[in-house]
Design an enzyme around this catalytic site. Structure first.
Site, PDB file in Angstrom:
ATOM      1  N   ARG A  37       0.817  -1.212   0.000  1.00 31.62           N
ATOM      2  CA  ARG A  37       0.000   0.000   0.000  1.00 31.62           C
ATOM      3  C   ARG A  37       0.853   1.265   0.000  1.00 31.62           C
ATOM      4  O   ARG A  37       0.482   2.273  -0.614  1.00 31.62           O
ATOM      5  CB  ARG A  37      -0.922  -0.011   1.229  1.00 31.62           C
ATOM      6  CG  ARG A  37      -1.967   1.088   1.243  1.00 31.62           C
ATOM      7  CD  ARG A  37      -2.720   1.146   2.568  1.00 31.62           C
ATOM      8  NE  ARG A  37      -3.921   1.974   2.502  1.00 31.62           N
ATOM      9  CZ  ARG A  37      -4.610   2.379   3.537  1.00 31.62           C
ATOM     10  NH1 ARG A  37      -4.225   2.017   4.770  1.00 31.62           N
ATOM     11  NH2 ARG A  37      -5.690   3.134   3.407  1.00 31.62           N
ATOM     12  N   ASN A 100      -7.000   6.931  -0.524  1.00 33.13           N
ATOM     13  CA  ASN A 100      -6.604   5.536  -0.605  1.00 33.13           C
ATOM     14  C   ASN A 100      -7.526   4.819   0.371  1.00 33.13           C
ATOM     15  O   ASN A 100      -7.439   5.027   1.574  1.00 33.13           O
ATOM     16  CB  ASN A 100      -5.128   5.384  -0.213  1.00 33.13           C
ATOM     17  CG  ASN A 100      -4.608   3.981  -0.414  1.00 33.13           C
ATOM     18  OD1 ASN A 100      -4.978   3.075   0.326  1.00 33.13           O
ATOM     19  ND2 ASN A 100      -3.730   3.804  -1.388  1.00 33.13           N
ATOM     20  N   SER A 101      -8.439   4.012  -0.162  1.00 30.48           N
ATOM     21  CA  SER A 101      -9.549   3.512   0.640  1.00 30.48           C
ATOM     22  C   SER A 101      -9.109   2.581   1.762  1.00 30.48           C
ATOM     23  O   SER A 101      -8.010   2.003   1.731  1.00 30.48           O
ATOM     24  CB  SER A 101     -10.549   2.777  -0.259  1.00 30.48           C
ATOM     25  OG  SER A 101     -11.112   3.657  -1.196  1.00 30.48           O
ATOM     26  N   GLN A 102      -9.980   2.422   2.751  1.00 33.04           N
ATOM     27  CA  GLN A 102      -9.744   1.524   3.873  1.00 33.04           C
ATOM     28  C   GLN A 102      -9.456   0.117   3.344  1.00 33.04           C
ATOM     29  O   GLN A 102     -10.237  -0.431   2.564  1.00 33.04           O
ATOM     30  CB  GLN A 102     -10.965   1.499   4.781  1.00 33.04           C
ATOM     31  CG  GLN A 102     -10.826   0.593   5.985  1.00 33.04           C
ATOM     32  CD  GLN A 102     -12.119   0.481   6.771  1.00 33.04           C
ATOM     33  OE1 GLN A 102     -13.195   0.797   6.264  1.00 33.04           O
ATOM     34  NE2 GLN A 102     -12.024   0.017   8.008  1.00 33.04           N
TER      35      GLN A 102
END
Length: 393
Positions: A37, A100-102
């Site tokens: 990530r 930046n999504s969960q």
């Protein structure tokens, strides 16, 4: 410079949490490990509440790399843009417009997408590029198309994706229009909330193909829907869980101030007074809000809070034709209502809530949606497409 030991430890820790939650499945674990990530998070971002930096406080990699790294490998969303890029500096903007999504949501949606070897995949909403890279690792870059409306975000995502070693087709444009040059697709993933499924995306989906999207209602609440395209061109399927996403830019709904509804006359203006036993508290949780939104058309709430813990729930409609207020007082068993205009909005909202309550309060997974791309009709249902929800108003 990336500290590989720290990255490996953080990858393992987050993977363990996501697998315990059932979000990260074993088939996605290799892609998760191959696409860290941190490669898709800018140096300056705003992490969510579960991180020690606090709710929406900036995390700057150059000033505090440990806090930045902790945020990246926490199961929270990371805001990367405010106000469509008009905001600058470390303070919060008004509206988050890229993130930046969960991770829990990212991998839950990828699991729902159920990609298979050789699938052609369209992603709507490139964002920071993490999803596109994960999909490219899974099915190969040649099978992935990703589209982003914001040129600056698209440029940054391209740089990150290519630096990570992937080369999907990256398009700048209106995601609601899809990318017909690459159609038909086996899978379509929308990574921003929509209040209707764009017909063109369903047309670009192969029969038997799957579309996964965060679906929000005007009234509130949201859930991830998983639609399968039928041979007759419609798409249908269940909601698979709760969601809360930024809206697709073309699906943002402007809302008029209450003064526009009152026509310059002080409240309660021409409102008709009544009393209700349904508490405004009952219609304010995420799930009932979602169900109410599925059954009503263009109705949205707003709460005017007071210091003593009471508040007024305002209801308005998008056509600026009707309004209602409900006064909440802690400990009360009845609540004062005023309604005015072409529609009785509180009557509609309370009827939708009562339907949900009288049907054993169905959770997201018992609800579903059928979409006809030709007529644009969206029909919500419970348990089966043969049992549509009643639409009030």
């Amino acid at each position: 410079m990336i500290d590989r030991a720290a990255t490996e430890a953080s990858l393992d820790g987050l993977a363990s949490r996501l697998m315990d939650l059932g979000a990260l499945t074993s088939d996605w674990l290799p892609s998760y490990r191959a696409v860290p990530r941190e490669l898709f998070v800018p140096d300056l971002m705003w992490p969510g509440e579960a991180v020690g930096t606090g709710q929406q406080d900036a995390a700057d990699r150059n000033e505090d790399p440990d806090a930045w790294h902790e945020a990246v490998y926490s199961d929270v969303s990371l805001t990367t843009q405010w106000d469509d890029g008009r905001h600058s500096g470390k303070g919060k903007g008004k509206t988050p417009t890229c993130s930046n999504s969960q991770p829990q949501m990212v991998f839950s949606m990828l699991a729902a997408l159920d990609v298979q070897e050789g699938n052609r995949v369209l992603e709507v909403g490139t964002g920071t590029g993490w999803n596109a890279a994960l999909l490219s690792e899974r099915v190969g870059s040649a099978n992935v198309t990703t589209i982003e409306v914001d040129p600056e975000n698209a440029m940054d995502a391209r740089r990150r994706i290519e630096a990570a070693g992937y080369s999907p087709c990256m398009v700048i444009g209106d995601g609601a229009e899809g990318h017909s040059d690459g159609a038909p697709y086996d899978r379509i993933l929308i990574t921003a909330a929509v209040h209707h499924i764009p017909s063109e995306l369903i047309r670009q989906l192969r029969p038997g193909g799957v579309l996964v999207a965060p679906y929000g209602t005007t009234y509130g609440g949201g859930a991830v829907v998983r639609l399968t395209k039928q041979e007759n061109g419609t798409a249908l399927g269940p909601f698979v869980g709760s969601s809360a996403f930024m809206k697709l830019r073309q699906h943002r709904v402007p809302r008029q101030h209450v003064s526009e509804y009152l026509g310059g006359v002080p409240w309660p203006a021409d409102g008709v007074k009544s009393v209700t036993k349904v508490s405004p508290e009952a219609v304010g949780d995420w799930l009932p809000m979602f169900v109410i939104g599925l059954q009503t058309v263009g109705v949205f709430p707003w709460a005017e809070n007071y210091k003593d813990g009471s508040y007024t729930l305002w209801l308005r409609d998008q056509r600026v034709s009707s309004w209602a207020t409900v006064d909440y007082v802690p400990g009360s068993e009845t609540f004062e209502v005023y309604q005015a205009g072409l529609r009785e909005l509180w009557t509609e909202v309370s009827a939708a809530y009562s339907w949900w309550a009288s049907n054993d309060r169905p959770d997201f997974q018992r609800l579903g949606l059928t979409v006809d791309p030709e007529s644009g009709l969206h029909m919500p249902w419970m348990n089966s497409s043969e049992y549509p929800l009643p639409i009030v108003g």
